[in-house]
Design a protein around this motif. Sequence first.
Motif, PDB file in Angstrom:
ATOM      1  N   MET A   1       0.855  -1.202   0.000  1.00 25.92           N
ATOM      2  CA  MET A   1       0.000   0.000   0.000  1.00 25.92           C
ATOM      3  C   MET A   1       0.885   1.244   0.000  1.00 25.92           C
ATOM      4  O   MET A   1       1.800   1.365   0.808  1.00 25.92           O
ATOM      5  CB  MET A   1      -0.913   0.004   1.221  1.00 25.92           C
ATOM      6  N   GLY A   2       0.637   2.139  -0.947  1.00 27.74           N
ATOM      7  CA  GLY A   2       1.388   3.388  -1.014  1.00 27.74           C
ATOM      8  C   GLY A   2       0.488   4.565  -0.703  1.00 27.74           C
ATOM      9  O   GLY A   2      -0.598   4.409  -0.122  1.00 27.74           O
ATOM     10  N   SER A   3       0.929   5.754  -1.100  1.00 27.21           N
ATOM     11  CA  SER A   3       0.124   6.958  -0.902  1.00 27.21           C
ATOM     12  C   SER A   3       0.102   7.764  -2.192  1.00 27.21           C
ATOM     13  O   SER A   3       1.071   7.774  -2.954  1.00 27.21           O
ATOM     14  CB  SER A   3       0.690   7.810   0.239  1.00 27.21           C
ATOM     15  N   ALA A   9      -3.541  10.406  -0.020  1.00 30.38           N
ATOM     16  CA  ALA A   9      -4.423   9.363   0.487  1.00 30.38           C
ATOM     17  C   ALA A   9      -3.816   7.984   0.229  1.00 30.38           C
ATOM     18  O   ALA A   9      -3.050   7.795  -0.721  1.00 30.38           O
ATOM     19  CB  ALA A   9      -5.791   9.462  -0.180  1.00 30.38           C
ATOM     20  N   PRO A  10      -4.167   6.979   1.065  1.00 33.25           N
ATOM     21  CA  PRO A  10      -3.672   5.619   0.817  1.00 33.25           C
ATOM     22  C   PRO A  10      -4.101   5.148  -0.570  1.00 33.25           C
ATOM     23  O   PRO A  10      -5.218   5.400  -1.013  1.00 33.25           O
ATOM     24  CB  PRO A  10      -4.350   4.802   1.920  1.00 33.25           C
ATOM     25  N   ALA A  11      -3.175   4.483  -1.257  1.00 30.25           N
ATOM     26  CA  ALA A  11      -3.466   4.059  -2.621  1.00 30.25           C
ATOM     27  C   ALA A  11      -2.716   2.771  -2.919  1.00 30.25           C
ATOM     28  O   ALA A  11      -1.667   2.490  -2.337  1.00 30.25           O
ATOM     29  CB  ALA A  11      -3.063   5.147  -3.623  1.00 30.25           C
ATOM     30  N   ASP A  12      -3.293   2.018  -3.849  1.00 33.53           N
ATOM     31  CA  ASP A  12      -2.643   0.797  -4.307  1.00 33.53           C
ATOM     32  C   ASP A  12      -1.647   1.165  -5.392  1.00 33.53           C
ATOM     33  O   ASP A  12      -1.862   0.962  -6.578  1.00 33.53           O
ATOM     34  CB  ASP A  12      -3.694  -0.186  -4.840  1.00 33.53           C
ATOM     35  N   GLY A  13      -0.547   1.758  -4.982  1.00 27.86           N
ATOM     36  CA  GLY A  13       0.440   2.296  -5.908  1.00 27.86           C
ATOM     37  C   GLY A  13       0.705   3.744  -5.576  1.00 27.86           C
ATOM     38  O   GLY A  13       0.503   4.195  -4.444  1.00 27.86           O
ATOM     39  N   CYS A  16      -4.123   7.534  -6.302  1.00 30.35           N
ATOM     40  CA  CYS A  16      -5.435   7.040  -5.904  1.00 30.35           C
ATOM     41  C   CYS A  16      -6.386   7.059  -7.098  1.00 30.35           C
ATOM     42  O   CYS A  16      -6.123   7.715  -8.104  1.00 30.35           O
ATOM     43  CB  CYS A  16      -6.004   7.874  -4.756  1.00 30.35           C
ATOM     44  N   ASP A  17      -7.506   6.366  -6.984  1.00 30.50           N
ATOM     45  CA  ASP A  17      -8.442   6.260  -8.104  1.00 30.50           C
ATOM     46  C   ASP A  17      -8.975   7.617  -8.542  1.00 30.50           C
ATOM     47  O   ASP A  17      -9.152   7.881  -9.732  1.00 30.50           O
ATOM     48  CB  ASP A  17      -9.617   5.343  -7.729  1.00 30.50           C
ATOM     49  N   SER A  18      -9.244   8.524  -7.592  1.00 30.39           N
ATOM     50  CA  SER A  18      -9.869   9.808  -7.925  1.00 30.39           C
ATOM     51  C   SER A  18      -8.922  10.735  -8.668  1.00 30.39           C
ATOM     52  O   SER A  18      -9.369  11.692  -9.303  1.00 30.39           O
ATOM     53  CB  SER A  18     -10.379  10.494  -6.653  1.00 30.39           C
ATOM     54  N   HIS A  19      -7.607  10.488  -8.602  1.00 28.97           N
ATOM     55  CA  HIS A  19      -6.646  11.368  -9.273  1.00 28.97           C
ATOM     56  C   HIS A  19      -5.910  10.674 -10.409  1.00 28.97           C
ATOM     57  O   HIS A  19      -4.945  11.223 -10.951  1.00 28.97           O
ATOM     58  CB  HIS A  19      -5.626  11.913  -8.262  1.00 28.97           C
ATOM     59  N   GLU A  20      -6.367   9.468 -10.786  1.00 31.53           N
ATOM     60  CA  GLU A  20      -5.653   8.703 -11.796  1.00 31.53           C
ATOM     61  C   GLU A  20      -5.600   9.424 -13.137  1.00 31.53           C
ATOM     62  O   GLU A  20      -4.628   9.314 -13.882  1.00 31.53           O
ATOM     63  CB  GLU A  20      -6.315   7.335 -11.971  1.00 31.53           C
ATOM     64  N   ILE A 124       3.984   3.374 -10.588  1.00 35.24           N
ATOM     65  CA  ILE A 124       5.136   3.679  -9.743  1.00 35.24           C
ATOM     66  C   ILE A 124       5.782   4.974 -10.189  1.00 35.24           C
ATOM     67  O   ILE A 124       5.597   5.435 -11.314  1.00 35.24           O
ATOM     68  CB  ILE A 124       6.176   2.536  -9.775  1.00 35.24           C
ATOM     69  N   LEU A 125       6.549   5.573  -9.287  1.00 32.84           N
ATOM     70  CA  LEU A 125       7.295   6.783  -9.599  1.00 32.84           C
ATOM     71  C   LEU A 125       8.440   6.465 -10.542  1.00 32.84           C
ATOM     72  O   LEU A 125       8.981   5.347 -10.525  1.00 32.84           O
ATOM     73  CB  LEU A 125       7.838   7.413  -8.320  1.00 32.84           C
TER      74      LEU A 125
END
Length: 693
Positions: A1-3, A9-13, A16-20, A124-125
Amino acid sequence: MGSCIICGAPADGAICDSHEQDVRFEFTGSNPNQLTPGRYYKGTVDGFAEFGVFINIGDRVTGLLHKSELDQRLDSLDWDEGDEVYVQVTGVRDNGNVDLGWSIRQSDREFRGKLIDDPEKGAILPEDADDSETDDGDDQQATTDGAGTVDPQTQRDEAEEEEDTDDAEADESESETDDAASEAESDEPARVQIETLSDRVGETVRIEGEIVGARQTSGPTVFEVRDETATVDCAAFVEAGVRAYPEAETGDLVRLDGEVELRNNELQVETEDLEKLDGDDYETVETRLEDALRAEARPDDVDLLADHESVSAVHDRIRDAAEEIRRAVMESRPVIVRHNATADGYVAGAAIERAVLPLVRDEHAKSDAEYHFFDRRPLEDGDYDMADATKDVTTMLDNRERHDEKLPLFVVVSAGSTDESRDGFELLDIYDAPRVVVDAGYPDEDVADLADVAVNPYLEGEEADDVTAGVLGTNLAAHVNDDVREGVAHLPAVSYWDETPEAYTDLASDAGYDEAHTTALREAVALEAYYQSYEDKRELITDLLFEHEKRDLAEHVSEQFSKKLQNELDTVEPNLSVRGANGVSFTVLDTEAFTHRFDFPPTGLLLDEIHRRELGAEGASDGNHVTLGVGEDEIHVRSDGRVNAREIAESASEEVGDAGISAKGTRDGAIEFLSGEREAALDAVVLAISDRL
């Protein structure tokens, strides 16, 4: 789990989904099924076909950007094979074909971050990916703004190497180093104007101006700085994703030193130092900016397009409105034109668009600035009501929160003079969003007071039944940007359905537009205005109204207009009823029963044509004739402006108190009622009109 790199916000990578969709991705996979639909990717142009453009997404995957997805004509697309572009993956088919969508953002700087789409590691970054997976080189981290900011670790390593070198040189000659340092401290860069930066690429300069926008990317903070001449992006880097100079905000006056660079063919200043101004320095820059704004924003006292008494009455108001628009462009304030979705409204809105876009391009270094600082949004119902204002306020607040964008200037055209727009304007007023109204309709009392500038001949005491919004909008365009005067001179003639003043037919003729051509343009725009009435159709409207060599396009669409209108007239004419009262004749159309309500033409345009034909018929030349379109719960009135719907509704309501009768609009407006009282409401309206004519 990343941010999430944007909101934390916590994100899977890393997102987050809202800012993809706020970041752009670089794909490192080799299979189309590894792509993520909805994401925006960087790609390269692979080739062209009649139906679209092939884009390479990564090294081994190619997708199709169909021409229907483009925001412009395929043949006007300024792309070459090998060009880097940005597209959205909209879907991957079972056979592996990749469908792509258009991205209005066509440079790194317009995204809020950059990520790698790695099939194994996810989002990923760049610094977390292998060097082989990126194409930005070993020493740079591409950012949303094309700043090419040095990777933080690389930057630290280089700084340490420079420090070691300086120490060694200091051991060899300490006094020489001290002298050089003292000289460097006193050697400040010279202040220059932003408009000269294109000649100073590679130089370190100083600019002074106002921060008109600030956005945080996954790399640098980007400040948009405006001086008395132009605007430029300035990238300031402290650490990836960390706000540089947090004390500096939009609206602050600053002094900024930095190196002028060219990134993706766009100017940018790599900030070395930024200082908020106060005291005498603040007042000096403030005065300089205000004087320049005032001098540049106020248009010259140019002539109107033609000698027209009703328009001459609002000449000063036209200049005031032009000043507001020009000033908004110079202040990096978006200009939003909201116009009625009719031929007249489109003509007026397109004329203003034609004038403003070149000013936006001149003011901003970014190639896509015209899509960020100007928008034209048609009004489906012809009023600027609470629904329209709510959409606009939601969008402007989101842009302010996410992009630190100034509140826009709203220019409401061929609407905004009646009580139906009052609530919408009051909502804008709560947020101090500036407003201009350009309208030729009869106004309700005090509504114009809710606008900063109102251009309407009726407000000056003129009976302006010979003026259209197209005439006012075109004159406004010529005052906003005199360079477009000749290019828009034919538009007033396009805005009249009949009885076009000779002065405007002469203007059109001089520009190469005969009566048949202006008629075709008017009909073509009216037809296109009906379809997707909420869309601006920028390129299509431009082709129709301004591309003289595309006359065949206007003729083709006009032919469709005539065919559809005549088909509907053939349907309704046998079903028209005629009644009279107190010497007034009424032609009544039951629009609920005898029209195709969900196809072209719309009710308003159909009634206009019926009324013109009825007046032209024998026996109706005295003008004592009214056309009514009766729907399920409203009556549309056509009377050449002699019937005020407000007065009729008041009288009819007294006659039938339980019918819920109310007015929408003023002269030749509509009367609304409860559907269960339809016949009683119609009788009361007919009686009220006949008593007043």
